[in-house]
Design a protein around this motif. Structure first.
Motif, short mmCIF file in Angstrom:
data_model
loop_
_atom_site.label_atom_id
_atom_site.label_comp_id
_atom_site.label_asym_id
_atom_site.label_seq_id
_atom_site.Cartn_x
_atom_site.Cartn_y
_atom_site.Cartn_z
N VAL A 60 0.80 -1.36 -0.04
CA VAL A 60 0.03 -0.12 -0.12
C VAL A 60 0.81 1.19 -0.14
CG1 VAL A 60 -1.64 1.44 1.14
CG2 VAL A 60 -1.96 -1.20 1.11
N ARG A 61 1.94 1.33 0.77
CA ARG A 61 2.83 2.44 0.91
C ARG A 61 3.51 2.67 -0.42
NH1 ARG A 61 3.72 0.95 5.93
NH2 ARG A 61 3.17 2.64 7.56
N GLN A 62 4.10 1.66 -1.10
CA GLN A 62 4.61 1.60 -2.26
C GLN A 62 3.86 2.21 -3.44
OE1 GLN A 62 7.86 1.35 -3.00
NE2 GLN A 62 7.19 2.43 -4.87
N SER A 63 2.48 1.91 -3.41
CA SER A 63 1.44 2.36 -4.36
C SER A 63 1.23 3.75 -4.17
CB SER A 63 0.13 1.61 -4.39
OG SER A 63 0.49 0.26 -4.84
N MET A 64 1.13 4.18 -2.95
CA MET A 64 0.96 5.65 -2.42
C MET A 64 2.05 6.45 -2.98
SD MET A 64 -0.65 4.94 1.20
CE MET A 64 -0.97 6.65 1.56
N ARG A 65 3.45 5.83 -2.73
CA ARG A 65 4.53 6.48 -3.46
C ARG A 65 4.44 6.64 -4.82
NH1 ARG A 65 7.13 4.03 0.94
NH2 ARG A 65 7.52 2.38 -0.33
N ASP A 66 4.04 5.75 -5.59
CA ASP A 66 4.07 5.73 -7.13
C ASP A 66 3.26 6.65 -7.45
OD1 ASP A 66 5.76 3.60 -7.08
OD2 ASP A 66 4.33 1.93 -7.30
N LEU A 67 1.98 6.63 -6.85
CA LEU A 67 0.80 7.68 -7.19
C LEU A 67 1.33 9.36 -7.10
CD1 LEU A 67 -2.17 5.81 -5.92
CD2 LEU A 67 -1.69 6.24 -8.25
N LEU A 68 2.00 9.20 -5.93
CA LEU A 68 2.46 10.83 -5.80
C LEU A 68 3.58 11.12 -6.80
CD1 LEU A 68 2.78 10.87 -1.85
CD2 LEU A 68 1.58 12.55 -3.28
N ALA A 69 4.28 10.23 -6.96
CA ALA A 69 5.71 10.34 -8.02
C ALA A 69 4.96 10.76 -9.42
CB ALA A 69 6.67 9.15 -8.38
N ALA A 70 3.89 9.92 -9.68
CA ALA A 70 2.95 10.27 -10.91
C ALA A 70 2.07 11.62 -11.11
CB ALA A 70 2.16 9.19 -11.33
N GLY A 71 2.17 12.31 -9.69
CA GLY A 71 1.67 13.46 -9.63
C GLY A 71 0.31 13.76 -9.17
N VAL A 72 -0.27 12.56 -8.46
CA VAL A 72 -1.43 12.35 -7.95
C VAL A 72 -1.77 13.22 -6.90
CG1 VAL A 72 -3.34 10.85 -7.09
CG2 VAL A 72 -2.02 10.12 -9.18
N GLU A 73 -2.64 13.97 -6.53
CA GLU A 73 -2.89 14.80 -5.45
C GLU A 73 -3.95 14.37 -4.69
OE1 GLU A 73 -1.95 19.02 -7.57
OE2 GLU A 73 -3.15 17.81 -8.65
N ILE A 74 -5.35 13.72 -5.29
CA ILE A 74 -6.35 13.42 -4.40
C ILE A 74 -6.45 11.75 -4.52
CG2 ILE A 74 -8.81 13.68 -4.43
CD1 ILE A 74 -7.18 16.33 -4.61
N PHE A 75 -6.44 11.31 -3.29
CA PHE A 75 -6.21 9.98 -3.30
C PHE A 75 -7.40 9.31 -2.29
CE2 PHE A 75 -3.93 6.33 -1.20
CZ PHE A 75 -3.93 5.28 -2.30
N THR A 76 -8.05 7.88 -2.91
CA THR A 76 -9.02 7.48 -2.10
C THR A 76 -8.71 6.03 -1.85
OG1 THR A 76 -10.56 7.20 -3.98
CG2 THR A 76 -10.80 9.07 -2.84
N LEU A 77 -8.95 5.52 -0.80
CA LEU A 77 -8.85 4.30 -0.30
C LEU A 77 -10.35 3.46 0.16
CD1 LEU A 77 -6.15 5.57 1.43
CD2 LEU A 77 -5.34 3.50 1.17
N GLY A 78 -10.60 2.28 -0.58
CA GLY A 78 -11.84 1.88 0.09
C GLY A 78 -11.85 0.35 -0.20
N GLN A 79 -12.93 -0.29 0.44
CA GLN A 79 -12.88 -1.51 0.52
C GLN A 79 -13.29 -2.44 -0.57
OE1 GLN A 79 -12.16 -3.92 3.63
NE2 GLN A 79 -12.26 -5.33 1.94
#
Length: 161
Positions: A60-79
C-alpha cells in the motif's frame, strides 16, 4: 478552467490481474497519470485503490509513493467488495482504525486530500467538493503567475525603451 483526471489504479500490482481487466495494468495507469500532468500542468489528478485483497502495508505504501511520483494529488482508499460469486473473494475487511491510519498516512506523505473508508469509492462525493475548491485555488495560482510574468515583461520593455 476546471479540469480533472480521475483514474483508478483500483488495486495494487500483485492483485491487478484478479481484480481489474488485464488490459488496464497498474504501470499503464501510472503512465497515463504522469502524461496527463506533463501535458496539462494545472490538471488535478485523482486515483484510488481498493483494500482487502491480500495486500501488505508495504505494498500500500509503495502504491501511494508511486501515485505521488505520478503527480496524483487526490487519493481514495476503499474496501474491495465481491460483486458476485464469480469474482474474487474478499481477503479481509479492514477496521475503521486501519482506514483512519491510511488517511493520516496519505496526508503525511503529501497528498492534498485523502478519503479513506470501507464505502469510499473513486467517485466519493467528499472529494468532489474538495476538487472544486482545489481547482479554483489552482486557477488563481496560475492567474497570479501569469500576472507576475506580464509585469516583468512590461518592466523589461519599459527599461529597453
Amino acid at each position: 478552467l476546471y479540469a480533472r483526471l480521475r483514474l483508478r489504479t483500483a488495486s495494487l500490482p500483485a492483485a491487478q490481474g484478479h481484480v481489474r481487466d488485464r488490459r488496464a495494468g497498474y504501470r499503464q495507469s501510472l503512465s497515463v497519470l504522469e502524461h496527463a500532468r506533463r501535458v496539462t500542468p494545472g490538471l488535478v489528478t485523482k486515483s484510488s485503490i481498493m483494500l482487502g485483497v491480500g495486500e501488505t502495508e508495504a505494498e500500500v505504501r509503495q502504491s501511494m509513493r508511486d501515485l505521488l511520483a505520478a503527480g496524483v494529488e487526490i487519493f481514495t482508499l476503499g474496501q474491495y467488495l465481491q460483486p458476485s460469486k464469480r469474482h474474487m473473494k474478499v481477503d479481509r475487511m479492514l477496521t475503521p482504525d486501519e482506514y483512519d491510519f491510511w488517511q493520516k498516512e496519505g496526508m503525511a506523505m503529501g497528498f492534498k486530500y485523502v478519503a479513506s473508508g470501507p464505502l469510499v469509492r473513486s467517485s466519493y462525493r467528499a472529494a468532489e467538493f474538495f476538487l472544486a475548491a482545489f481547482a479554483k485555488e489552482r486557477a488563481g495560482e496560475v492567474a497570479r503567475a501569469a500576472s507576475v510574468a506580464a509585469a516583468k515583461t512590461s518592466a523589461s520593455a519599459a527599461q529597453s525603451a
